[in-house]
Design a protein around this motif. Structure first.
Motif, short mmCIF file in Angstrom:
data_model
loop_
_atom_site.label_atom_id
_atom_site.label_comp_id
_atom_site.label_asym_id
_atom_site.label_seq_id
_atom_site.Cartn_x
_atom_site.Cartn_y
_atom_site.Cartn_z
N ASN A 109 30.00 82.61 33.31
CA ASN A 109 29.41 83.41 34.39
C ASN A 109 30.13 83.31 35.73
N VAL A 110 31.46 83.21 35.69
CA VAL A 110 32.21 83.39 36.93
C VAL A 110 32.02 84.85 37.33
N PRO A 111 31.45 85.14 38.49
CA PRO A 111 31.00 86.51 38.79
C PRO A 111 32.11 87.54 38.92
N VAL A 112 33.28 87.14 39.48
CA VAL A 112 34.38 88.09 39.68
C VAL A 112 35.60 87.57 38.95
N ARG A 113 36.12 88.41 38.05
CA ARG A 113 37.30 88.05 37.26
C ARG A 113 38.30 89.20 37.39
N ILE A 114 39.24 89.02 38.30
CA ILE A 114 40.21 90.07 38.63
C ILE A 114 41.43 89.94 37.72
N LEU A 115 41.79 91.03 37.08
CA LEU A 115 43.04 91.09 36.31
C LEU A 115 44.02 91.93 37.13
N HIS A 116 45.15 91.32 37.49
CA HIS A 116 46.10 91.93 38.43
C HIS A 116 47.41 92.24 37.71
N SER A 117 47.78 93.51 37.67
CA SER A 117 49.02 93.94 37.02
C SER A 117 50.17 93.88 38.02
N GLY A 127 59.70 95.10 21.15
CA GLY A 127 58.81 94.33 20.29
C GLY A 127 57.71 93.64 21.07
N LYS A 128 58.08 93.00 22.20
CA LYS A 128 57.07 92.33 23.03
C LYS A 128 56.10 93.32 23.63
N GLU A 129 56.62 94.48 24.00
CA GLU A 129 55.75 95.50 24.59
C GLU A 129 54.71 95.99 23.59
N ILE A 130 55.13 96.19 22.34
CA ILE A 130 54.19 96.64 21.30
C ILE A 130 53.14 95.57 21.04
N ARG A 131 53.59 94.33 20.91
CA ARG A 131 52.65 93.22 20.69
C ARG A 131 51.65 93.11 21.83
N ASN A 132 52.16 93.16 23.06
CA ASN A 132 51.27 93.02 24.21
C ASN A 132 50.30 94.19 24.32
N ARG A 133 50.77 95.39 23.99
CA ARG A 133 49.90 96.56 24.04
C ARG A 133 48.76 96.43 23.04
N MET A 134 49.05 95.87 21.87
CA MET A 134 48.01 95.71 20.84
C MET A 134 46.96 94.69 21.26
N LEU A 135 47.40 93.61 21.93
CA LEU A 135 46.48 92.53 22.28
C LEU A 135 45.84 92.70 23.65
N LEU A 136 46.37 93.62 24.46
CA LEU A 136 45.88 93.78 25.82
C LEU A 136 44.37 94.05 25.92
N PRO A 137 43.77 94.87 25.04
CA PRO A 137 42.33 95.12 25.16
C PRO A 137 41.48 93.86 25.15
N PHE A 138 41.93 92.82 24.45
CA PHE A 138 41.17 91.56 24.41
C PHE A 138 41.16 90.89 25.78
N LEU A 139 42.24 91.07 26.54
CA LEU A 139 42.30 90.50 27.88
C LEU A 139 41.53 91.36 28.88
N VAL A 140 41.76 92.66 28.83
CA VAL A 140 41.11 93.58 29.76
C VAL A 140 39.59 93.48 29.67
N ALA A 141 39.08 93.25 28.46
CA ALA A 141 37.63 93.18 28.26
C ALA A 141 36.99 92.00 28.99
N GLN A 142 37.77 91.01 29.35
CA GLN A 142 37.21 89.83 30.02
C GLN A 142 37.13 90.01 31.54
N ALA A 143 37.79 91.04 32.06
CA ALA A 143 37.87 91.22 33.51
C ALA A 143 36.70 92.03 34.04
N SER A 144 36.31 91.74 35.28
CA SER A 144 35.28 92.54 35.95
C SER A 144 35.91 93.56 36.90
#
Length: 370
Positions: A109-117, A127-144
């Motif tokens: 319950n940390v109230p603000v979770r900023i993801l900064h690009s 290859g890294k870009e494809i991998r990161n694109r596939m896994l990115l939604p798991f990270l984005v979902a944690q941000a407020s």
């Protein structure tokens, strides 16, 4: 409102790292009566003593994290941090390795979770870009909340989702051009009679280092008075030095490694040169403009980094190295004393005197909305 506790998440704390520079520039301007900024660091072996001392002197803590490959120890450390420190905001400036940290922050319950690009691509290789694109939604979902340093960086990570642009501030006064300092520095580095081209960057694929050397080779064939300075280090350093040797350019290319006094090299140079394949913003381009230093950069660098079109020349990466060399020679003919880029940078959102208030207001609005 009580003092806001912020956990700034970075991979490393070194002068050559643009994200670390972003975080440190804001730390220096922050009001310690209003905020406490601590740093979670993923590669604690890559920390400069200067940065760590500054953080501690500013009332902040440095929290080294166990390697992500030791996942159980890593997650335990993250939980302990959030249990003990009770942060109001996590400001995350990195990518996939932070998924566990962000997930734990959300669950606790940390109230603000900023993801900064901070970049306009998700990886240096396809290859890294494809991998990161596939896994990115798991990270984005944690941000407020979402933030980015440019519109290109925002689109790369968040698509069309609402995102706040946070300027990468610099200390403009520190970079003000001084003709006397320039001559002193050129004498110090035995370059008084040279045309000095300077790159300040990590030696990495993103910065296009071998192409940069190709350009310098073409430039040398046109004018033997040139000298090329590369300020920074990186994973491709040895490969690049070998490439320079193969090209027979050892006598004109000088590798300076990571430097605390980047300002000196910009003051002493004649041209700033950055043929990056991609950039989130390019804070060194802002610094060069603040130093009234003519710039030749790639069109892949975001428009937000170009404050003065008179001083900055952009060249498409599809153009051959000879065209780049011609543009560098044309930029050299500009009269540095008459350029007005410093004034434009100082009055922009990137000026350190203005930037902190903007970021603090963003933090406040995130907390109030949450």
């Amino acid at each position: 409102m009580n003092k806001i506790k912020i956990l700034m998440v970075v991979t490393r704390l070194t002068a050559a790292d643009g994200v670390a520079a972003f975080a440190m520039n804001y730390l220096r301007e922050s009001d310690t009566q209003k905020v406490q900024i601590d740093f979670a660091v993923y590669y604690p072996q890559k920390m400069s003593a200067e940065y760590t001392d500054e953080i501690k002197n500013h009332g902040g803590k440095i929290l080294p994290l166990p390697p992500i490959r030791k996942i159980q120890a890593h997650c335990t450390a993250c939980r302990q941090i959030f249990e003990q420190e009770k942060y109001d905001i996590v400001h995350n400036n990195t990518l996939l390795i932070t998924i566990p940290l962000m997930k734990i922050a959300k669950s606790m319950n940390v109230p603000v979770r900023i993801l900064h690009s901070h970049n306009s691509k998700l990886g240096e290789t396809k290859g890294k870009e494809i991998r990161n694109r596939m896994l990115l939604p798991f990270l984005v979902a944690q941000a407020s909340d979402y933030a980015a340093c440019s519109s290109k960086a925002a689109t790369a990570m968040f698509g069309q989702a609402p995102c706040t642009l946070i300027p990468n501030i610099i200390n403009t006064e520190k970079f003000r051009f001084d003709a006397y300092s320039r001559e002193r520095i050129r004498k110090k580095y035995n370059a008084s009679n040279k045309i000095v081209i300077c790159t300040v960057a990590r030696i990495a694929l993103q910065k296009n280092p071998c192409f940069a050397v190709d350009v310098i080779g073409d430039l040398y064939r046109k004018n033997h008075q040139i000298e090329y300075w590369w300020v920074g280090n990186g994973s491709l350093e040895e490969d690049l030095k070998n490439y320079v040797a193969q090209k027979g350019l050892d006598n004109i290319v000088r590798f300076w490694g990571e430097q605390k006094n980047v300002t000196e090299f910009l003051q002493g140079a004649d041209i700033f040169f950055l043929p990056s394949k991609f950039e989130g913003l390019g804070i060194c381009v802002l610094e060069a403009q603040a130093c009234n230093l003519p710039c030749v950069i790639s069109t892949e660098i975001p428009d937000e980094a170009i404050i003065d079109t008179e001083i900055v020349t952009t060249v498409d990466l599809n153009q051959p190295s000879k065209v780049w060399a011609d543009n560098i020679l044309a930029a050299y003919r500009k009269d540095r004393d008459k350029l007005k880029a410093y004034d434009k940078v100082k009055s922009s959102c990137y000026n350190n005197e203005m930037g902190w208030n903007y970021l603090y207001s963003f933090y406040r609005s995130c907390l109030e909305r949450g």
